[in-house]
Write an enzyme that holds these catalytic residues in place. Structure first.
Site, short mmCIF file in Angstrom:
data_model
loop_
_atom_site.label_atom_id
_atom_site.label_comp_id
_atom_site.label_asym_id
_atom_site.label_seq_id
_atom_site.Cartn_x
_atom_site.Cartn_y
_atom_site.Cartn_z
N GLY A 15 34.82 -31.17 129.82
CA GLY A 15 35.35 -32.41 130.40
C GLY A 15 34.88 -32.75 131.80
N ARG A 94 31.15 -34.26 117.71
CA ARG A 94 31.06 -34.72 116.33
C ARG A 94 30.17 -35.96 116.28
NH1 ARG A 94 35.21 -32.27 113.83
NH2 ARG A 94 35.09 -33.54 111.98
N ASN A 110 27.26 -43.04 124.90
CA ASN A 110 27.23 -41.57 124.97
C ASN A 110 26.35 -41.15 126.13
OD1 ASN A 110 27.55 -38.83 124.03
ND2 ASN A 110 25.47 -38.95 123.18
N HIS A 112 23.70 -38.01 127.23
CA HIS A 112 22.94 -36.91 126.64
C HIS A 112 22.09 -36.25 127.73
CE1 HIS A 112 20.89 -34.71 123.47
NE2 HIS A 112 19.77 -34.92 124.15
C1 GRF Z 1 27.08 -32.91 128.88
O1 GRF Z 1 25.92 -32.19 129.23
C2 GRF Z 1 26.72 -34.15 128.10
O2 GRF Z 1 25.50 -34.70 128.47
C3 GRF Z 1 26.64 -33.63 126.69
O3 GRF Z 1 27.66 -32.68 126.60
C4 GRF Z 1 27.95 -32.15 127.90
C5 GRF Z 1 29.40 -32.39 128.12
O4 GRF Z 1 29.86 -31.80 129.31
N1 GRF Z 1 26.76 -34.70 125.73
P1 GRF Z 1 31.33 -32.10 129.82
O5 GRF Z 1 32.29 -31.74 128.69
O6 GRF Z 1 31.43 -33.54 130.20
O7 GRF Z 1 31.51 -31.16 131.01
#
Ligand code: GRF
Length: 208
Positions: A15, A94, A110, A112
């Site tokens: 999070g 998911r 999203n 990434h």
């Molecule tokens: C991040 O690196 C994001 O880019 C990827 O999952 C990770 C989530 O991290 N999709 P967090 O739960 O926000 O700390």
């Protein structure tokens, strides 16, 4: 003036991106707090941040709502009940069902940890290191029916340094994620993301 858009953040784990949104809100870089934090993991640490910030949470149990479609159906209900029209995936593990993508077309995003279209899917930082990439980074993109293929909204570059490990590279990418994600959420909430010819552009706000 604030728009009437309401957003939910979907999380599965740590999070830190959700926390970055709350930090941005506290610092005035983001004018909107999430209306809901939805998770597929009742033990997600991210839920702590939601509670600390007085934001409602919803746990959609994947062992009850089995399969992508059933999960999405329940999630859609949670969103509709609250009049939420925008979804931000932040470490949500998911794949979004097509029904969710269609219901929130161009209002579901999203983040990434690579410069898409390079290194989609899991372990993007490891993929970058193994490929010997000199530059990686992060991408905020619209979610479409496939994985990590939606229209790119904003990217930030991060140099890959000699001796980098997955952890060290991830940390530097994460710092950029925490900067750009709230910026895109603010733009989306203010209807400042223009899409034309399958390309997205953030336009400046009025009075800026
Ligand atoms: C991040 O690196 C994001 O880019 C990827 O999952 C990770 C989530 O991290 N999709 P967090 O739960 O926000 O700390």
């Amino acid at each position: 003036m604030l728009t009437n858009h309401k957003y939910a953040v979907f999380v599965s784990g740590r999070g830190s991106n959700l926390k970055a949104m709350f930090d941005a809100f506290a610092q005035g870089r983001l004018s909107y707090k999430p209306s809901l934090v939805l998770t597929d993991n009742g033990a997600a640490h991210a839920l702590e941040y939601a509670r600390e910030n007085g934001v409602e949470t919803a746990f959609v149990d994947p062992s009850v709502h089995k399969g992508r479609k059933a999960f999405a159906e329940r999630a859609l209900m949670e969103l509709k009940n609250r009049g939420i029209d925008t979804v931000c995936l932040a470490g949500f593990m998911r794949i979004a069902d097509a029904s969710l993508v269609q219901a929130f077309r161009n209002r579901i995003i999203n983040i990434h940890p690579s410069l898409l279209p390079s290194f989609p899917g899991l372990d993007a930082q490891k993929q970058a290191l193994e490929a010997g990439a000199k530059v990686s980074g992060c991408t905020v993109h619209f979610v479409d029916e496939c994985m990590d293929t939606g229209t790119v909204i904003l990217q930030a570059k991060v140099a890959v340094l000699e001796g980098d490990t997955v952890e060290s590279l991830s940390q530097r990418i994460l710092a950029q994620e925490h900067r750009v994600y709230p910026e895109v959420v603010q733009a989306l909430m203010e209807d400042r993301i223009m899409i034309s010819d399958g390309k997205a552009e953030i336009v400046e706000g009025r009075g800026k």
